[in-house]
Design an enzyme around this catalytic site. Sequence first.
Site, PDB file in Angstrom:
ATOM      1  N   ALA A 160       0.863  -1.184   0.000  1.00  0.00           N
ATOM      2  CA  ALA A 160       0.000   0.000   0.000  1.00  0.00           C
ATOM      3  C   ALA A 160       0.897   1.230   0.000  1.00  0.00           C
ATOM      4  CB  ALA A 160      -0.871   0.001   1.249  1.00  0.00           C
ATOM      5  N   LYS A 161       0.539   2.224  -0.794  1.00  0.00           N
ATOM      6  CA  LYS A 161       1.263   3.502  -0.699  1.00  0.00           C
ATOM      7  C   LYS A 161       0.566   4.270   0.420  1.00  0.00           C
ATOM      8  CE  LYS A 161       3.151   7.234  -3.515  1.00  0.00           C
ATOM      9  NZ  LYS A 161       4.516   7.208  -3.009  1.00  0.00           N
TER      10      LYS A 161
END
Length: 293
Positions: A160-161
Amino acid sequence: MTVDLLPYDDRDGFIWLDGALIPWRDARLHVLSHGLHYASTVFEGERVYGGHIFRSRAHSERLHESARLMGFAIPYSVDALEDAKQEVLRANGLKDAYLRPVAWRGAEMMGVSAQQSRIHVAIAAWYWGDYFGDGSAMTGIRMKTGRYRRPGPECAPVHAKATGLYMICTLNKHEVEAEGYHDALMLDSRGFVAEGSGANIFLVQDGKLHTPTPESFLNGITRQAVIGLAEKRQITVVERSILPEDFADTTEVFVTGTAAELTPVAEIDNYRFTPGNITRVLREDFRAITTTG
Ligand code: PMP
């Protein structure tokens, strides 16, 4: 290093917030937002070249995927985000820019659990030149291994960013910047080479391109593009676990990322590298696809 003294909360222009463009300075959130306290926030970084957003849809899809990994849903479809990004560029009259979509849990609930909080989305854009900004984009940046390692996939949703994962990056980067380096090399939790603080890393060994397998970090959109370009040039790409000692047999190193683009590396700890043919060719090939890719 150049420092942009124009604060990001005090500029002219428009920011898209929760479905509509509003004046830049009015794009605020409440101090009791869950995203601020518990890092329930995901974001994107995208570059716009001559009016073309590089791999725009892949970025919007990644924002959705980051949110999913963080247990929430972006309340706007990928198509709606695509339209909103164009609106932001138009409203601010930008053709060459950096786009920053961001989504976070709001202030409806306080505490670790905030399942019912409203999800907010904002999109801003501004001009952003060379990421390392001091001519090192040609000669190569200086890097030093950071104190903190990246968590492994068993510790966090590493693909996940998500803002929480950047706490370690900022700490490492601040520490090495204070010693005159441009960026920190991040190792993974096992001690293998992972990436820079905001960019993926590539090594040239025996004319082949080696890059760490993205098990504990983002498989960057720029990284994927550069692997494609290398394959087109019939440069062999080897994805593997890389130890810091492997830098001894390495002739060229570069980092890739939306902000960093393709930036050569001149130095990591006691190892020295000279940007060579493979870095040059891939940099040119990358530049060539930015307005179409
Ligand atoms: N790793 C980290 C930690 C990053 O912040 C970025 C920039 N988003 C990347 C890698 C490269 O990703 P991309 O090429 O998709 O920008």
